[in-house]
Write an enzyme that holds these catalytic residues in place. Structure first.
Site, PDB file in Angstrom:
ATOM      1  N   ASP A 152      58.803  12.299  28.908  1.00  0.00           N
ATOM      2  CA  ASP A 152      58.765  12.755  27.522  1.00  0.00           C
ATOM      3  C   ASP A 152      60.075  12.443  26.819  1.00  0.00           C
ATOM      4  OD1 ASP A 152      57.547  14.102  25.273  1.00  0.00           O
ATOM      5  OD2 ASP A 152      58.962  15.741  25.628  1.00  0.00           O
ATOM      6  N   GLY A 184      64.814  27.374  35.044  1.00  0.00           N
ATOM      7  CA  GLY A 184      65.071  28.447  34.101  1.00  0.00           C
ATOM      8  C   GLY A 184      63.751  28.989  33.597  1.00  0.00           C
ATOM      9  N   HIS A 195      58.981  12.494  23.134  1.00  0.00           N
ATOM     10  CA  HIS A 195      59.773  13.730  23.030  1.00  0.00           C
ATOM     11  C   HIS A 195      59.021  14.780  22.209  1.00  0.00           C
ATOM     12  CE1 HIS A 195      64.152  15.411  23.104  1.00  0.00           C
ATOM     13  NE2 HIS A 195      63.245  16.369  23.276  1.00  0.00           N
TER      14      HIS A 195
END
Length: 313
Positions: free
Chosen positions: A251, A146, A275
């Site tokens: 992550d 995307g 994260h």
């Protein structure tokens, strides 16, 4: 009657907000800023738990738009069934492209060039020289192509990679080349030196990188997960890491946060970041621009951007 908006930023810090809206600041605190029944547009607090994000939704009987500050929507999905029919759910597509793409390249380069080992060596005053793999001349596979996937490819371009393969839910053409359907993964995985996961977490992608997926990766390949932890089967990944066949830079993890004592912390060949793909200085200006645009659209009854779904549809 003025429409009420809940947002997780102080309205005084956002330039260009349209008139005709009653702005209420709420960033997940225990006390609501007003009666949720009067909220017409709900901007979900950023980096808060699903429980916090969903808590007011059952009482939002007048809400017409729910806007997340993340590209993913999995944290609000438990509350969608509590909303009236016809509510538009919008995500923050585009807001995190730069930050997440930067981290992706950081994880790839750090893992390939052995930066964690250098840091450990520095702490022990050890000179750990050696021959390391480069990103140049490699084959990179981006799974979930995307806007973030495209941003990652933009940043790969100067590094002289041999080729980039792109995968999304369905096939399409882009200026850079074809995007393959997800069904093409079995043929694409064995050629990839680096596999980047940036797909949303859905019923279709949960556990996507499971035992079969990982077994098809070439020996010595690097798996980079900047999507959601649930996209990877942790048990299957641990088996491959402990065997030393592949490496990983993560992550996101499953579970998350990764608890103390979890074997993933010390698995060979793994680099873990907590994260942090989205929360950088680049987030706020992009988030605020998106909100100003969305609020103007809402006031002027123009189509909202980034509509992911409409409840009851």
């Amino acid at each position: 009657m003025t429409s009420e908006v809940w947002l997780p930023f102080d309205p005084a810090d956002i330039d260009g907000l349209p008139e005709g809206l009653d702005y209420r600041f709420w960033d997940g605190e225990q006390d609501f800023p007003a009666d949720p029944a009067n909220c017409a547009l709900y901007v979900v607090p950023y980096m808060k738990s699903s429980e916090v994000s969903v808590r007011p939704m059952a009482e939002m009987t007048s809400v017409r738009v729910v806007q997340t500050m993340s590209a993913g929507i999995d944290h609000v999905q438990p509350g969608l069934g509590l909303l009236p029919e016809g509510v538009q759910l919008c995500n923050a597509r585009g807001v995190h492209d730069a930050s997440t793409a930067e981290l992706t390249l950081t994880l790839i380069l750090s893992s390939l060039r052995g930066i964690p080992d250098f840091v450990r060596g520095q702490e022990r005053e050890e000179w750990r020289s050696g021959f390391r793999p480069a990103l140049a001349d490699t084959s990179v596979l981006i799974v979930g192509y995307g806007s973030v996937g495209a941003a990652i490819e933009d940043r790969l371009a100067p590094f002289e990679v041999a080729r980039v393969a792109r995968v999304a839910r369905s096939a399409r053409e882009t200026e850079r080349g074809p995007v393959h359907p997800i069904t093409a993964l079995p043929e694409l995985l064995p050629d990839a030196d680096v596999v980047v996961l940036i797909t949303p977490l859905t019923e279709q992608t949960k556990g996507l990188a499971g035992a079969d997926f990982l077994a098809r990766m070439k020996d010595g390949a690097l798996l980079v997960n900047v999507a959601r932890g649930g996209v990877v089967d942790t048990k299957a990944l641990l088996a491959e890491l402990e065997g030393g066949r592949i490496r990983a830079a993560l992550d996101v993890t499953d579970p998350e946060p990764l608890p103390k004592g979890h074997p993933l912390w010390h698995a060979p060949g793994v680099l873990i970041s907590p994260h942090v793909g989205g929360p950088t200085s680049a987030f706020y200006p992009r988030a605020k621009r998106l909100l100003v645009d969305q609020f103007h659209r809402f006031v002027n009854r123009q189509p909202m951007r980034n509509v992911v779904l409409t409840t009851g549809a």
